[in-house]
Write an enzyme that holds these catalytic residues in place. Structure first.
Site, PDB file in Angstrom:
ATOM      1  N   CYS A  69       0.866  -1.174   0.000  1.00  0.00           N
ATOM      2  CA  CYS A  69       0.000   0.000   0.000  1.00  0.00           C
ATOM      3  C   CYS A  69       0.897   1.217   0.000  1.00  0.00           C
ATOM      4  O   CYS A  69       0.908   1.956   0.958  1.00  0.00           O
ATOM      5  CB  CYS A  69      -0.881   0.030   1.224  1.00  0.00           C
ATOM      6  SG  CYS A  69      -1.842  -1.442   1.360  1.00  0.00           S
ATOM      7  N   HIS A 107      -1.130   9.075  -8.976  1.00  0.00           N
ATOM      8  CA  HIS A 107      -1.427   8.048  -7.995  1.00  0.00           C
ATOM      9  C   HIS A 107      -1.494   8.493  -6.554  1.00  0.00           C
ATOM     10  O   HIS A 107      -1.316   7.694  -5.626  1.00  0.00           O
ATOM     11  CB  HIS A 107      -0.404   6.902  -8.121  1.00  0.00           C
ATOM     12  CG  HIS A 107      -1.086   5.608  -8.384  1.00  0.00           C
ATOM     13  ND1 HIS A 107      -0.564   4.405  -8.032  1.00  0.00           N
ATOM     14  CD2 HIS A 107      -2.287   5.382  -8.954  1.00  0.00           C
ATOM     15  CE1 HIS A 107      -1.402   3.467  -8.392  1.00  0.00           C
ATOM     16  NE2 HIS A 107      -2.447   4.034  -8.959  1.00  0.00           N
TER      17      HIS A 107
END
Ligand SMILES: [Ca+2]
Length: 497
Positions: A69, A107
């Site tokens: 993550c 992102h």
């Protein structure tokens, strides 16, 4: 004496007057440590990156901040993103007169408040997400591509990716964007920061027609070859414009190769264990090259001496001898044993420009310039996180696993394997195993593949763990946790980028 003082003063004056260097960060997507010829990839298909390494400095012990993550991880369904309270590198560079451009994948959130132009960038060409798709354009529209504030199209519709042949022209587009931006900045004599975050090596991998079928490694290798060629063109462009000596370039990747996609759609982590998503070396150790002609000293590999904890204590530069011509010396790879982290690029870039990191918060990265310019070694640990959990720590050449986990039995039973062909009993576990009382300890010099844990009863284990325990305790005592933005990560494991 007076002359020496005068010379020193002149040098300081000259340095203070020199234009601040441009900064170029080349961030690859899912490229592995073992994907470059300079790192031992057998087909040797990266001549430009290998040349970059021979002219610059190779970091063999460079790590990403997270294999799973990562802060740069935001699938479409996640609504979090970068917070306004976070200070990004381009925000600080902008105050110092830099023009900042991001090319490729952002992102850090796809909602308007997370837009890169709201976080210090002046220009953007690229996408907020991965190039997944094609989607049905009802529940899931295709991922958009932006130029600055404006959405100019979508992947698959306007920016074609042929999933059957693997053909897409995107790397060529991203290359041209970089060359044009550099030319424009050079013409206007403005310092710049270019963040080139391209994604051809992320599944579904792609390459343009000219590169298709040209690699021994299949489509993934074609993608690597095109990226290598593009980076060669970017560096040559800097040289042609006469600004290479005033441009610091750093190449690395955002996480290890995705072995779940290998060998057709994923890369290589060399001898390291497992891949993306794990905290074994294959998940987090990255290829890394610093390039700054005229500044990174030429002339021989750097060698380190190691103490009992496996910490590199000094770099020794072999003295040039008459056996080598200058040109041969320049071609010897310079290798740094400095433990580095992608988080260091923030601090290092600020240092290049002469700025201080913000003082109102904890900064995790260190300034790598002493390692790059003077071959110094800075003693620092590396922490391996998966989500919020500190899974492992590296101190010197030793790595202690406090937790082990490859991937769940549930995924494994469906054929998903983050460590294909690499089962190490008791190490690559399919359940989350805690080892906090007796961490698994490896010597990464003798055993880079993390296959042979040290015996708990050995003097080596006892002595090293006493030192590592202090480092871990200090880390936990001083840790300031961030606010999680991406905490639906587990659900999205298989669509991570
Ligand atoms: Ca990635």
């Amino acid at each position: 004496m007076a002359r020496a003082v005068l010379a020193l003063l002149w040098l300081r004056w000259a340095l203070s007057c020199a234009a601040p260097p441009n900064v170029v960060l080349l961030l690859m997507d899912d490229m592995g440590w073992g994907d470059l010829g300079a790192f031992g990839e057998p087909s040797k298909e990266t001549p430009n990156l290998d040349q970059m390494a021979s002219e610059g400095m190779l970091f063999l012990d460079f790590y990403t901040a997270s294999p799973l993550c990562s802060p740069s991880y935001t699938p479409q369904d996640i609504v979090g993103g970068i917070q306004d309270s976070e200070i990004l590198l381009p925000e600080l560079l902008k105050k110092a007169g830099y023009t900042n451009k991001i090319i490729g994948k952002w992102h850090l959130g796809h909602r308007p408040q997370f837009h890169p132009l709201k976080h210090g960038f002046d220009e953007w060409f690229g996408s907020p997400n991965c190039h997944f798709g094609p989607y049905d354009n009802r529940a899931h529209p295709n991922i958009p591509v932006y130029r600055d504030w404006e959405m100019i199209g979508r992947y698959y519709e306007d920016f074609k990716i042929d999933l059957k042949t693997g053909e897409a022209n995107l790397t060529q587009i991203y290359l041209q964007e970089a060359l044009d931006f550099i030319s424009k900045q050079q013409a206007s004599q403005q310092p710049f920061f270019l963040y080139w975050a391209i994604d051809a090596t992320h599944a579904p991998v792609y390459a343009s027609k000219h590169f298709l079928g040209t690699s021994q490694r299949g489509l993934y290798g074609d993608a690597v070859r095109e990226i290598d060629d593009s980076i060669g063109k970017i560096l040559k462009h800097l040289q042609k414009l006469g600004i290479s000596e005033n441009t610091f370039v750093f190449f690395t990747s955002d996480n290890g190769a995705a072995l779940i996609s290998a060998p057709k759609q994923g890369g290589s982590n060399g001898r390291f264990l497992c891949g993306k998503q794990t905290t074994f070396e294959g998940g987090m150790r990255e290829p890394a090259i610093a390039w700054w002609p005229g500044h990174i000293p030429a002339g021989g590999s750097l060698r380190a001496k190691y103490n009992s904890l496996g910490q590199a204590e000094e770099n020794m530069r072999p003295k040039p001898t008459v056996l080598f011509s200058v040109s041969k010396l320049n071609n010897v790879l310079k290798v740094s044993r400095q433990l580095g982290s992608v988080m260091d690029l923030f601090t290092t870039s600020l240092s290049l420009v002469g700025l201080q990191p913000p003082s109102d918060r904890q900064i995790d990265g260190i300034d790598l310039l002493p390692a790059i310019l003077q071959g110094k070694l800075i003693d620092r640990p590396i922490f391996y996180y998966r989500g919020n959990e500190m899974m492992a720590v590296r101190v010197g050449l030793y790595k202690a696993h406090y937790w082990t986990w490859s991937n769940s039995w549930e995924e494994y039973s469906k054929g998903i394997d983050f460590c294909p062909g690499q089962n190490v009993s008791g190490v690559t576990t399919h359940s989350q195993e805690e080892h906090s009382t007796l961490p698994l300890l490896f010597h990464l010099g003798r055993d880079p593949g993390e296959k042979y844990p040290l015996s708990f009863a050995s003097d080596e284990y006892q002595g090293v763990m006493r030192r590592i325990s202090v480092v871990v305790q200090q880390h936990k005592d001083t840790m300031v946790p961030g606010v999680p933005q991406l905490n639906v990560c587990d659900k999205a494991v298989m669509v991570s980028c």
